[in-house]
Enzyme design. Sequence first.
Site, PDB file in Angstrom:
ATOM      1  N   SER A 114      -5.668  -1.794  13.901  1.00 36.61           N
ATOM      2  CA  SER A 114      -6.518  -0.662  14.174  1.00 36.61           C
ATOM      3  C   SER A 114      -7.041  -0.799  15.573  1.00 36.61           C
ATOM      4  O   SER A 114      -7.609  -1.918  15.775  1.00 36.61           O
ATOM      5  CB  SER A 114      -7.676  -0.473  13.081  1.00 36.61           C
ATOM      6  OG  SER A 114      -8.689   0.556  13.667  1.00 36.61           O
ATOM      7  N   TYR A 130     -14.940  -4.810   9.376  1.00 45.60           N
ATOM      8  CA  TYR A 130     -13.677  -4.049   9.352  1.00 45.60           C
ATOM      9  C   TYR A 130     -13.116  -4.391  11.079  1.00 45.60           C
ATOM     10  O   TYR A 130     -11.827  -4.828  10.676  1.00 45.60           O
ATOM     11  CB  TYR A 130     -13.737  -2.555   9.174  1.00 45.60           C
ATOM     12  CG  TYR A 130     -12.423  -1.815   9.371  1.00 45.60           C
ATOM     13  CD1 TYR A 130     -11.621  -1.795   8.417  1.00 45.60           C
ATOM     14  CD2 TYR A 130     -12.398  -1.050  10.419  1.00 45.60           C
ATOM     15  CE1 TYR A 130     -10.392  -1.228   8.560  1.00 45.60           C
ATOM     16  CE2 TYR A 130     -11.160  -0.259  10.593  1.00 45.60           C
ATOM     17  CZ  TYR A 130      -9.922  -0.447   9.541  1.00 45.60           C
ATOM     18  OH  TYR A 130      -8.911   0.236   9.701  1.00 45.60           O
ATOM     19  N   GLY A 160       0.945   5.039   3.422  1.00 52.49           N
ATOM     20  CA  GLY A 160       1.787   3.964   2.999  1.00 52.49           C
ATOM     21  C   GLY A 160       3.020   5.338   2.044  1.00 52.49           C
ATOM     22  O   GLY A 160       4.383   5.232   2.213  1.00 52.49           O
ATOM     23  N   SER A 210      -0.576   5.616  -1.495  1.00 50.37           N
ATOM     24  CA  SER A 210      -1.565   6.469  -0.775  1.00 50.37           C
ATOM     25  C   SER A 210      -1.260   6.622   0.847  1.00 50.37           C
ATOM     26  O   SER A 210      -0.947   5.645   1.564  1.00 50.37           O
ATOM     27  CB  SER A 210      -2.826   6.300  -1.324  1.00 50.37           C
ATOM     28  OG  SER A 210      -3.149   5.055  -0.587  1.00 50.37           O
ATOM     29  N   GLY A 211      -1.715   7.528   1.235  1.00 51.33           N
ATOM     30  CA  GLY A 211      -2.122   7.789   2.611  1.00 51.33           C
ATOM     31  C   GLY A 211      -0.841   7.412   3.476  1.00 51.33           C
ATOM     32  O   GLY A 211       0.512   8.210   3.204  1.00 51.33           O
ATOM     33  N   GLY A 214       0.831  -1.190  -0.122  1.00 45.28           N
ATOM     34  CA  GLY A 214       0.026   0.130  -0.138  1.00 45.28           C
ATOM     35  C   GLY A 214       0.877   1.240   0.042  1.00 45.28           C
ATOM     36  O   GLY A 214       0.497   2.029   0.786  1.00 45.28           O
ATOM     37  N   ALA A 215       1.862   1.240  -0.920  1.00 46.66           N
ATOM     38  CA  ALA A 215       2.845   2.466  -0.893  1.00 46.66           C
ATOM     39  C   ALA A 215       2.439   3.608  -1.854  1.00 46.66           C
ATOM     40  O   ALA A 215       3.216   4.504  -1.889  1.00 46.66           O
ATOM     41  CB  ALA A 215       4.410   1.953  -1.363  1.00 46.66           C
TER      42      ALA A 215
END
Length: 322
Positions: free
Chosen positions: A157, A183, A35, A32-33, A29-30
């Site tokens: 989380s 989630y 990452g 966006s956000g 996940g590099a």
Amino acid sequence: MNSTFNAISTADDVLDGVDLRGKRIFLTGASSGLGVETARSLVAHGAHVVGTVRDLRKAQAVRAAVLSDAANVGSFDLVELDLSSLESVRRCADRIAREESLFDVLIANAGVMATPAGRTRDGFETQFGTNHLGHFLLLNRIASQIADGGRVVVVASASHRSALFSLDDLNFERTAYEPQLAYARSKTANILFAVEFDRRHPARGVRATAVHPGTIRTGLGRYMGQEVMDTAIEQLSAALVADGQTPFQWKSVAQGAATTLWAGLVAAPAEVGGRYCENCHVSDVNDGPLSPVAEGVRSYALDPETARLLWHRSEDMVGEAF
């Protein structure tokens, strides 16, 4: 180098004075956000980062920006990965396996949150299949490429605290689907995976840990809707004020990436191995009433027997044993 960090520490605070030249980091996940910030800080301190993205073409602009912001101190390569497809996961793992160099840290950062009811390409509930099973298969397939004394950091989380975890009906085939419930269960599965991975790799000193990055404005919450998000934040602020604290404030992305980097590169291995971390420290077990102002990890998320059983169930689901 400061050895004490907290909720407002940033990625660069945590890595201040840390020379990562010669270190290789694998990051899902590099593009966006969290990452992007995680990659930028690592590269800025000299690391070679291999980041996964769903769309290689679109991610090239992100790669260029990271290298520019980090003044090209380290390096940043991209590899294609769709965690919702086991075929894509295997293809990515095979690509990584062809490289001879080992990784010092694997960071399982990618994920989806509160998605509408759906299925991955392999028929799994979207959040469990993407957040847990995709990473389960990927990290196990490249586990032999972790250097001795290396680490695995799984981004989980605090939402895991909002719902009991059960091995029954992981795919919501009999349970009414609720996005937040799904989630929460997928994030508990992330923590349990870290617990069992840590238990299985003592011979080479490889340790695994799970982290909560904090509440941050990223694209991860796009499925929740603004009204739902605003209501949740209002309730959180009210609870904080009632507890005598200041109203809620979002963490910045730089603050959100801090715990991942602290657990993966700064904290002592024995301190974080098999544990759950938040705000740049290891959290205690907290099975008390659910509170938006409390820290802590639920005991069911660290339960070794549940972790073992989930591991075997996951092996059955992906069709591979590790």
